[in-house]
Scaffold this motif. Structure first.
Motif, short mmCIF file in Angstrom:
data_model
loop_
_atom_site.label_atom_id
_atom_site.label_comp_id
_atom_site.label_asym_id
_atom_site.label_seq_id
_atom_site.Cartn_x
_atom_site.Cartn_y
_atom_site.Cartn_z
N UNK A 195 0.84 -1.19 0.00
CA UNK A 195 0.00 0.00 0.00
C UNK A 195 0.88 1.24 0.00
N UNK A 196 0.56 2.19 -0.88
CA UNK A 196 1.21 3.50 -0.89
C UNK A 196 0.10 4.53 -0.74
N UNK A 197 0.15 5.30 0.34
CA UNK A 197 -0.93 6.23 0.67
C UNK A 197 -0.42 7.66 0.80
N UNK A 198 -1.00 8.56 0.05
CA UNK A 198 -0.74 9.99 0.22
C UNK A 198 -1.72 10.53 1.25
N UNK A 199 -1.23 11.28 2.22
CA UNK A 199 -2.10 11.85 3.24
C UNK A 199 -1.49 13.13 3.79
N UNK A 200 -2.33 13.97 4.35
CA UNK A 200 -1.85 15.16 5.06
C UNK A 200 -2.02 14.99 6.56
N UNK A 201 -2.59 13.86 6.98
CA UNK A 201 -3.01 13.65 8.36
C UNK A 201 -2.00 12.80 9.13
N UNK A 202 -1.37 13.33 10.16
CA UNK A 202 -0.42 12.54 10.96
C UNK A 202 -1.03 11.29 11.57
N UNK A 203 -2.30 11.34 11.96
CA UNK A 203 -2.96 10.17 12.53
C UNK A 203 -3.07 9.07 11.48
N UNK A 204 -3.42 9.44 10.26
CA UNK A 204 -3.49 8.46 9.17
C UNK A 204 -2.11 7.88 8.89
N UNK A 205 -1.11 8.75 8.82
CA UNK A 205 0.25 8.30 8.51
C UNK A 205 0.78 7.34 9.57
N UNK A 206 0.33 7.49 10.81
CA UNK A 206 0.82 6.64 11.89
C UNK A 206 0.40 5.18 11.73
N UNK A 207 -0.53 4.89 10.83
CA UNK A 207 -0.92 3.51 10.57
C UNK A 207 0.06 2.80 9.63
N UNK A 208 0.95 3.54 9.01
CA UNK A 208 1.88 2.97 8.04
C UNK A 208 3.13 2.41 8.72
N UNK A 209 3.89 1.62 7.95
CA UNK A 209 5.17 1.10 8.43
C UNK A 209 6.23 2.20 8.44
N UNK A 210 6.14 3.10 7.47
CA UNK A 210 7.08 4.21 7.38
C UNK A 210 6.40 5.37 6.69
N UNK A 211 6.94 6.55 6.94
CA UNK A 211 6.45 7.77 6.30
C UNK A 211 7.60 8.37 5.50
N UNK A 212 7.33 8.70 4.25
CA UNK A 212 8.28 9.40 3.39
C UNK A 212 7.82 10.85 3.28
N UNK A 213 8.71 11.79 3.56
CA UNK A 213 8.37 13.20 3.52
C UNK A 213 8.97 13.84 2.27
#
Length: 244
Positions: A195-213
């Motif tokens: 899964x690759x997810x674009x989001x602006x929400x830190x709460x949503x991003x926290x569900x991922x394995x990693x965040x790319x900025x």
């Protein structure tokens, strides 16, 4: 092993003095079975990155590969077939057909591909997203969260190698959004879905394995095992260094 790999990707819109460089030499990989969130300030290139990675937009230069297939070398027909058979999409707008039931919306990609849905195939997919008892309901009879679950089932019914999600919880309230994010997290954990997810929400991003900025069209930071607090802190730092 990276299932999706971008190497030296540039995407420029327009020409001359009016040209806009949306992606500036991006090199990044998305491992098979991983859940990656992509974040960045407005205009950082998040959606352009997703669109190039998914074959929805062609880069100006560089390489985009999906499991060894070079997307930049495919014809428009080839890209259409690849997106239909190997890639799933979920967007902020649910894009369900209002005249069709949940079951009919989910089976639509199979019918468009000339496939007759197997017995129980679509119902099993609806059951996987917790909507086994709502298969005969039309979108207007479903909540926003239920509609997004139908959209996720529709994206997964072709068994795609990768699921791209662009702000999938942007139109949902916080409680419903967490339910949808939990569903995506479960797909990665239990089924190995990439899964690759674009989001602006830190709460949503926290569900991922990693965040790319991203910033100014380039990856500038990564965060493994993210929390909402750590993601928000990184985003605050990126916003603080943006030029006025």
């Amino acid at each position: 092993m990276d299932l999706v790999q971008l190497t030296g990707v540039h995407r420029r819109y327009g020409s001359g003095g009016n040209a806009v460089l949306a992606l500036d030499g991006v090199t990044i990989g998305f491992p098979a079975g991983s859940f990656t969130a992509v974040m960045g300030p407005s205009g950082s290139g998040k959606s352009t990155l997703l669109q190039c990675a998914a074959g929805l937009d062609r880069p100006t230069s560089g390489s985009v590969r999906l499991a060894g297939t070079e997307l930049t070398e495919l014809s428009e027909t080839g890209l259409t077939l690849l997106r239909r058979d190997r890639i799933g999409f979920v967007f902020q707008a649910f894009n369900l057909l209002p005249a069709l039931t949940a079951e009919q919306n989910v089976e639509l990609p199979l019918r468009l591909a000339g496939r007759r849905p197997g017995s129980g195939e679509v119902r099993a997919m609806l059951a996987a997203v917790g909507l086994a008892d709502r298969r005969r309901n039309r979108p207007a009879e479903l909540s926003g969260g239920q509609q997004q679950r139908v959209a996720i089932a529709r994206a997964l019914v072709t068994r795609p190698e990768v699921l791209f999600a662009d702000e999938p919880t942007g139109a949902l309230d916080s409680t419903t959004g967490r339910e949808v994010l939990g569903l995506l997290r479960g797909l990665a954990d239990r089924h190995g879905q990439t899964i690759v997810m674009v989001t602006h929400d830190p709460v949503a991003a926290a569900h991922a394995d990693r965040v790319v900025f991203l910033a100014d069209g380039r990856p500038v930071d990564e965060l493994a095992r993210p929390t909402a607090r750590s993601v928000a802190a990184r985003m605050t730092g990126l916003e603080a260094v943006r030029p006025c």
